[in-house]
Design a protein around this motif. Structure first.
Motif, PDB file in Angstrom:
ATOM      1  N   VAL A 215       0.845  -1.194   0.000  1.00 27.82           N
ATOM      2  CA  VAL A 215       0.000   0.000   0.000  1.00 27.82           C
ATOM      3  C   VAL A 215       0.880   1.245   0.000  1.00 27.82           C
TER       4      VAL A 215
ATOM      5  N   ASP B 215      -3.079   6.142   1.461  1.00 26.61           N
ATOM      6  CA  ASP B 215      -4.334   5.962   2.186  1.00 26.61           C
ATOM      7  C   ASP B 215      -5.330   6.993   1.661  1.00 26.61           C
TER       8      ASP B 215
ATOM      9  N   ARG C 199      -4.891  -2.587  -4.983  1.00 28.15           N
ATOM     10  CA  ARG C 199      -4.065  -3.016  -3.852  1.00 28.15           C
ATOM     11  C   ARG C 199      -3.120  -1.926  -3.368  1.00 28.15           C
TER      12      ARG C 199
ATOM     13  N   ASP D 101      -5.227   2.021   0.279  1.00 34.65           N
ATOM     14  CA  ASP D 101      -6.000   1.589   1.448  1.00 34.65           C
ATOM     15  C   ASP D 101      -7.138   2.590   1.586  1.00 34.65           C
TER      16      ASP D 101
END
Length: 418
Positions: free
Chosen positions: A241, A244, A273, A276
């Protein structure tokens, strides 16, 4: 006049019928004169009665089209108007009657006009209750606005209707996702790759194409080679990751279309992927729907359109979930009509930006044009370096890509949004 409110959506009666590919029949079998055709068009627009002044009689398909319009936009029987000058309509209150009318308008009008007439019927005739009946739902032309109406009725929807409603919502969601998902993934994958670029890569992580392009000035003709003065490549964390993303969505009634599009985008982002993704919806309370992101229909039925707005509380929750501020993008989707503590809201935005969060404020995420919004709050956010603007679904991937790469956002001309 009775059909004046439809002059912006009534299709050209002489245009080719989109359902059959044929030209609608006119009142005569021979080609009408230009004057007769002009009167016929005015008659369809004005709706008949003693006041239209055309003296034109409609027959066949034209008469049926006029009847479908009159059922929604017509005067009371006898040519009068409803008390207070308001016009009444003649669809009645039975689901079978409305279902037949919905079938008629799909026969006579293109899909875009059908959707406008459906929304007008819901607004003018108070047909929301009828949408709770399965036969009614099966007859309607599904679109984002209808999904918004169904979601607002979710809590009062009988069990016998819920499965039909979910099928309608799923159909729209799949259409939206098909249109937007591929470009969103492609745009953000490129942005993520560029954001992960490093200048001292290991040998197997070198991006040779970009490295050669960046070093063409160092080409040595005598050796017929390029001296790679600067290497460009990607970090070893390419499969982990990198960013975010927090989508914070206002679920007040005015944001219905935005909720639909944001839920679809949330599901698309969650499928990547390298991201997040967290999805939070709020009114005066806050609900985290992240665990339902694998199915945007579940997300939508987890919302509750309507109610007040407490942006400050929602941002407080989002702020508490941020663990990597310099790698986080927060997208607030709201018309900014704050019912909570205004100063606290602005302080939270300032604190997030100071910590390195990329903060994006969207007044709407829809194709509905210029939204209504709180201009004072928008100006205050702009002063903090977080300008608020309306965003179409087509523009959203570019906005997210710019936020991920930490470059200026592609903000539309605000003058055009007013």
């Amino acid at each position: 006049m009775t059909h004046t409110t439809m002059t912006h959506t009534t299709p050209d009666p002489t245009a080719t019928d989109t359902a059959t590919g044929s030209t609608p029949a006119t009142a005569t079998t021979t080609a009408p004169t230009p004057e007769a055709e002009r009167l016929r068009r005015w008659r369809l627009v004005l709706g008949g009665g003693g006041a239209d002044g055309t003296g034109c009689e409609l027959r066949g398909r034209d008469a049926a089209m006029d009847g479908a319009l009159a059922s929604l936009y017509g005067r009371e029987k006898g040519g009068g108007t409803a008390p207070g000058g308001r016009r009444s309509a003649g669809l009645g209150a039975s689901a079978p009657g409305v279902a037949r009318w919905l079938g008629d308008i799909r026969t006579y009008f293109p899909s875009s006009v059908v959707q406008v007439m459906q929304r007008d019927a819901i607004d003018r005739l108070g047909l929301s209750a009828l949408l709770l009946e399965p036969e009614m739902l099966e007859a309607v032309e599904a679109d984002v606005h209808l999904v918004g109406t169904l979601l607002s009725l979710n809590k009062v929807m009988p069990e016998t209707t819920k499965e039909t409603a979910r099928a309608v919502v799923r159909k729209v969601v799949e259409q939206v996702e098909k249109k937007l998902a591929q470009r969103t993934r492609a745009t953000l994958t490129g942005a993520l790759d560029r954001s992960a670029r490093i200048s001292r890569p290991r040998h197997r992580d070198i991006d040779w194409d970009r490295t050669i392009r960046a070093n063409l000035k160092n080409y040595l003709p005598e050796y017929r080679t390029v001296v790679p003065e600067r290497l460009i490549g990607y970090g070893r964390a390419a499969q982990s990751v990198k960013k975010d993303v927090v989508l914070c969505i206002d679920q007040s009634g005015s944001m219905a279309a935005s909720v639909v599009y944001a839920s679809v985008f949330g599901a698309v982002l969650a499928s990547m992927r390298a991201l997040d993704t967290r999805l939070v919806v709020f009114d005066t309370s806050v609900v985290d729907l992240t665990d339902q992101l694998d199915d945007p229909v579940d997300v939508l039925f987890g919302t509750q359109l309507g109610g007040g707005t407490d942006i400050n509380r929602a941002l407080a929750y989002c702020q508490s979930r941020i663990t990597r501020p310099t790698e986080t993008v927060v997208v607030l989707i709201s018309d900014l009509y704050e019912g909570g503590i205004r100063d606290e809201m602005l302080k939270r935005v300032a604190a997030m930006k100071a910590s390195g969060v990329q903060f994006v404020t969207l007044l709407a995420l829809s194709d509905e044009g210029a939204p209504a919004y709180d201009r004072d709050h928008a100006a205050a956010l702009a002063a903090l370096g977080a300008p608020a603007f309306a965003c179409t679904p087509d523009l959203f991937p570019d906005v997210m890509a710019a936020a991920i790469e930490k470059r200026p956002l592609p903000i539309p001309d605000m003058a055009e949004q007013r």
